[in-house]
Design a protein around this motif. Structure first.
Motif, PDB file in Angstrom:
ATOM      1  N   ILE A  17      38.101 -25.665  24.240  1.00 29.84           N
ATOM      2  CA  ILE A  17      37.094 -26.363  23.359  1.00 29.84           C
ATOM      3  C   ILE A  17      37.035 -27.405  25.093  1.00 29.84           C
ATOM      4  CG2 ILE A  17      36.872 -28.926  22.298  1.00 29.84           C
ATOM      5  CD1 ILE A  17      36.473 -25.675  20.511  1.00 29.84           C
ATOM      6  N   ILE A  18      37.731 -27.586  25.537  1.00 34.91           N
ATOM      7  CA  ILE A  18      38.067 -28.547  27.434  1.00 34.91           C
ATOM      8  C   ILE A  18      36.621 -27.942  27.573  1.00 34.91           C
ATOM      9  CG2 ILE A  18      39.208 -29.184  28.636  1.00 34.91           C
ATOM     10  CD1 ILE A  18      41.274 -29.640  27.420  1.00 34.91           C
ATOM     11  N   LEU A  19      36.809 -26.979  27.999  1.00 36.96           N
ATOM     12  CA  LEU A  19      36.460 -25.874  28.830  1.00 36.96           C
ATOM     13  C   LEU A  19      34.632 -26.047  28.334  1.00 36.96           C
ATOM     14  CD1 LEU A  19      35.061 -24.053  31.179  1.00 36.96           C
ATOM     15  CD2 LEU A  19      35.751 -21.265  29.607  1.00 36.96           C
ATOM     16  N   GLY A  20      34.490 -25.690  27.240  1.00 33.75           N
ATOM     17  CA  GLY A  20      32.734 -26.242  26.532  1.00 33.75           C
ATOM     18  C   GLY A  20      32.449 -28.289  26.773  1.00 33.75           C
ATOM     19  N   LEU A  21      33.495 -28.667  26.582  1.00 28.17           N
ATOM     20  CA  LEU A  21      32.813 -29.926  27.018  1.00 28.17           C
ATOM     21  C   LEU A  21      32.192 -30.146  27.790  1.00 28.17           C
ATOM     22  CD1 LEU A  21      32.917 -33.158  25.739  1.00 28.17           C
ATOM     23  CD2 LEU A  21      35.213 -33.002  26.410  1.00 28.17           C
ATOM     24  N   ILE A  22      33.119 -29.676  29.342  1.00 24.74           N
ATOM     25  CA  ILE A  22      33.069 -29.394  30.696  1.00 24.74           C
ATOM     26  C   ILE A  22      31.944 -28.598  30.550  1.00 24.74           C
ATOM     27  CG2 ILE A  22      33.833 -28.796  33.176  1.00 24.74           C
ATOM     28  CD1 ILE A  22      36.307 -29.062  31.936  1.00 24.74           C
ATOM     29  N   MET A  23      31.394 -27.664  29.808  1.00 22.51           N
ATOM     30  CA  MET A  23      30.059 -26.880  30.716  1.00 22.51           C
ATOM     31  C   MET A  23      28.930 -28.515  29.649  1.00 22.51           C
ATOM     32  SD  MET A  23      30.578 -23.044  29.566  1.00 22.51           S
ATOM     33  CE  MET A  23      30.925 -23.296  27.771  1.00 22.51           C
ATOM     34  N   SER A  24      29.191 -28.960  28.603  1.00 21.16           N
ATOM     35  CA  SER A  24      27.937 -29.868  27.834  1.00 21.16           C
ATOM     36  C   SER A  24      27.968 -31.052  28.751  1.00 21.16           C
ATOM     37  CB  SER A  24      28.585 -29.841  26.805  1.00 21.16           C
ATOM     38  OG  SER A  24      28.654 -28.977  25.813  1.00 21.16           O
ATOM     39  N   ILE A  25      28.960 -31.558  29.531  1.00 21.34           N
ATOM     40  CA  ILE A  25      29.183 -32.619  30.582  1.00 21.34           C
ATOM     41  C   ILE A  25      28.648 -32.412  31.420  1.00 21.34           C
ATOM     42  CG2 ILE A  25      30.110 -34.326  31.176  1.00 21.34           C
ATOM     43  CD1 ILE A  25      32.228 -33.872  29.247  1.00 21.34           C
ATOM     44  N   THR A  26      28.547 -31.626  31.981  1.00 24.20           N
ATOM     45  CA  THR A  26      27.440 -30.548  33.545  1.00 24.20           C
ATOM     46  C   THR A  26      26.596 -29.941  33.401  1.00 24.20           C
ATOM     47  OG1 THR A  26      29.027 -28.829  33.548  1.00 24.20           O
ATOM     48  CG2 THR A  26      30.207 -30.640  34.521  1.00 24.20           C
ATOM     49  N   HIS A  27      26.366 -29.729  31.834  1.00 25.22           N
ATOM     50  CA  HIS A  27      25.173 -28.757  31.405  1.00 25.22           C
ATOM     51  C   HIS A  27      25.241 -27.614  32.929  1.00 25.22           C
ATOM     52  CE1 HIS A  27      22.560 -32.142  29.454  1.00 25.22           C
ATOM     53  NE2 HIS A  27      23.277 -33.124  31.010  1.00 25.22           N
ATOM     54  N   ASN A  28      26.329 -26.634  33.077  1.00 22.91           N
ATOM     55  CA  ASN A  28      26.148 -25.772  33.848  1.00 22.91           C
ATOM     56  C   ASN A  28      27.589 -24.847  32.300  1.00 22.91           C
ATOM     57  OD1 ASN A  28      27.459 -23.652  34.979  1.00 22.91           O
ATOM     58  ND2 ASN A  28      28.143 -24.839  36.991  1.00 22.91           N
ATOM     59  N   TYR A  29      26.156 -23.694  32.016  1.00 23.21           N
ATOM     60  CA  TYR A  29      26.984 -23.044  31.266  1.00 23.21           C
ATOM     61  C   TYR A  29      27.664 -21.936  31.796  1.00 23.21           C
ATOM     62  CZ  TYR A  29      24.930 -26.999  28.065  1.00 23.21           C
ATOM     63  OH  TYR A  29      24.728 -27.818  27.792  1.00 23.21           O
ATOM     64  N   SER A  30      27.490 -21.232  33.180  1.00 23.26           N
ATOM     65  CA  SER A  30      27.836 -20.190  33.702  1.00 23.26           C
ATOM     66  C   SER A  30      29.386 -19.676  32.974  1.00 23.26           C
ATOM     67  CB  SER A  30      28.022 -20.559  35.258  1.00 23.26           C
ATOM     68  OG  SER A  30      29.221 -21.638  35.432  1.00 23.26           O
ATOM     69  N   PHE A  31      30.486 -20.421  33.248  1.00 18.53           N
ATOM     70  CA  PHE A  31      31.129 -20.000  31.859  1.00 18.53           C
ATOM     71  C   PHE A  31      31.484 -19.615  30.860  1.00 18.53           C
ATOM     72  CE2 PHE A  31      33.114 -22.015  35.475  1.00 18.53           C
ATOM     73  CZ  PHE A  31      33.607 -21.477  36.513  1.00 18.53           C
ATOM     74  N   THR A  32      30.279 -19.810  29.902  1.00 16.26           N
ATOM     75  CA  THR A  32      30.187 -19.420  28.486  1.00 16.26           C
ATOM     76  C   THR A  32      31.342 -17.921  28.477  1.00 16.26           C
ATOM     77  OG1 THR A  32      28.023 -20.664  28.293  1.00 16.26           O
ATOM     78  CG2 THR A  32      28.750 -18.672  26.517  1.00 16.26           C
ATOM     79  N   PRO A  33      30.665 -17.074  28.988  1.00 16.94           N
ATOM     80  CA  PRO A  33      31.361 -15.573  28.665  1.00 16.94           C
ATOM     81  C   PRO A  33      33.528 -16.183  28.470  1.00 16.94           C
ATOM     82  CG  PRO A  33      30.130 -15.335  30.293  1.00 16.94           C
ATOM     83  CD  PRO A  33      30.322 -16.679  30.046  1.00 16.94           C
ATOM     84  N   VAL A  34      33.637 -16.788  30.188  1.00 13.86           N
ATOM     85  CA  VAL A  34      34.949 -16.755  29.375  1.00 13.86           C
ATOM     86  C   VAL A  34      35.333 -17.942  28.056  1.00 13.86           C
ATOM     87  CG1 VAL A  34      36.918 -18.228  30.341  1.00 13.86           C
ATOM     88  CG2 VAL A  34      34.977 -17.549  31.544  1.00 13.86           C
ATOM     89  N   HIS A  35      34.766 -19.376  27.648  1.00  7.84           N
ATOM     90  CA  HIS A  35      34.483 -20.076  26.628  1.00  7.84           C
ATOM     91  C   HIS A  35      34.736 -19.247  24.735  1.00  7.84           C
ATOM     92  CE1 HIS A  35      33.830 -23.703  23.753  1.00  7.84           C
ATOM     93  NE2 HIS A  35      32.985 -22.647  23.830  1.00  7.84           N
ATOM     94  N   VAL A  36      33.517 -18.033  25.208  1.00  7.12           N
ATOM     95  CA  VAL A  36      33.476 -17.244  24.199  1.00  7.12           C
ATOM     96  C   VAL A  36      34.215 -16.303  23.632  1.00  7.12           C
ATOM     97  CG1 VAL A  36      31.884 -15.642  23.106  1.00  7.12           C
ATOM     98  CG2 VAL A  36      30.741 -17.235  23.945  1.00  7.12           C
ATOM     99  N   HIS A  37      34.948 -16.167  24.900  1.00  5.49           N
ATOM    100  CA  HIS A  37      36.025 -14.897  24.589  1.00  5.49           C
ATOM    101  C   HIS A  37      37.686 -15.856  24.151  1.00  5.49           C
ATOM    102  CE1 HIS A  37      33.350 -12.538  26.687  1.00  5.49           C
ATOM    103  NE2 HIS A  37      34.139 -10.521  25.702  1.00  5.49           N
ATOM    104  N   MET A  38      38.076 -16.709  24.601  1.00 11.02           N
ATOM    105  CA  MET A  38      38.667 -17.407  24.687  1.00 11.02           C
ATOM    106  C   MET A  38      38.876 -17.754  23.158  1.00 11.02           C
ATOM    107  SD  MET A  38      39.837 -20.406  27.341  1.00 11.02           S
ATOM    108  CE  MET A  38      41.475 -19.645  28.909  1.00 11.02           C
ATOM    109  N   ASN A  39      37.884 -18.603  22.636  1.00 10.14           N
ATOM    110  CA  ASN A  39      37.551 -18.737  21.266  1.00 10.14           C
ATOM    111  C   ASN A  39      38.044 -18.120  20.474  1.00 10.14           C
ATOM    112  OD1 ASN A  39      37.199 -21.158  20.206  1.00 10.14           O
ATOM    113  ND2 ASN A  39      35.413 -21.635  21.864  1.00 10.14           N
TER     114      ASN A  39
END
Length: 130
Positions: A17-39
């Motif tokens: 969730i923190i990673l998702g928040l950081i991606m939203s704030i920065t508009h950089n979604y390159s870590f989406t695979p990490v975010h999804v797999h962690m969830n």
């Protein structure tokens, strides 16, 4: 072991969730695979496994359950850290770590599925004994 899985899953949930928040704030979604797999493999899968192990104690005490616990909890961090570093550093050499972690995790999940099919019986729930 069941409660440990649920507590570990909560840590994965928080990190994801923190990673998702950081991606939203920065508009950089390159870590989406990490975010999804962690969830999925961290939060959701480990929570459900923990609930099943708690509800059906014979799953938790089986050798397959113990193997699942350790392989899932060794493989997933290796996979997530390697995938994170692969994306962050744009260095394909971390792909090997991601692959190794993935294989370890998948083998652990295979033991989980085996455990469900072999040791889960219709009348074996904790609640059925009350």
């Amino acid at each position: 072991m069941a409660i440990k899985l649920i507590k570990i899953s909560a840590i994965y949930f928080l990190i994801a969730i923190i990673l998702g928040l950081i991606m939203s704030i920065t508009h950089n979604y390159s870590f989406t695979p990490v975010h999804v797999h962690m969830n999925l493999l961290g939060w959701t899968s480990l929570t459900l496994a923990g609930i099943l192990y708690h509800q059906f104690p014979q799953l938790e005490i089986s050798l397959a359950g113990k193997i699942h616990f350790w392989l899932h909890n060794i493989g997933l961090p290796i996979m997530m850290i390697s995938l994170f570093l692969l994306i962050l550093l744009e260095n394909e050499s971390f792909g090997l770590g991601a692959a190794i972690g993935s294989i370890i995790t998948v083998i652990g999940i295979m033991f989980f599925v085996w455990n469900i099919f072999i040791n889960l019986k219709k009348s074996s729930s904790v609640n059925n004994h009350q």
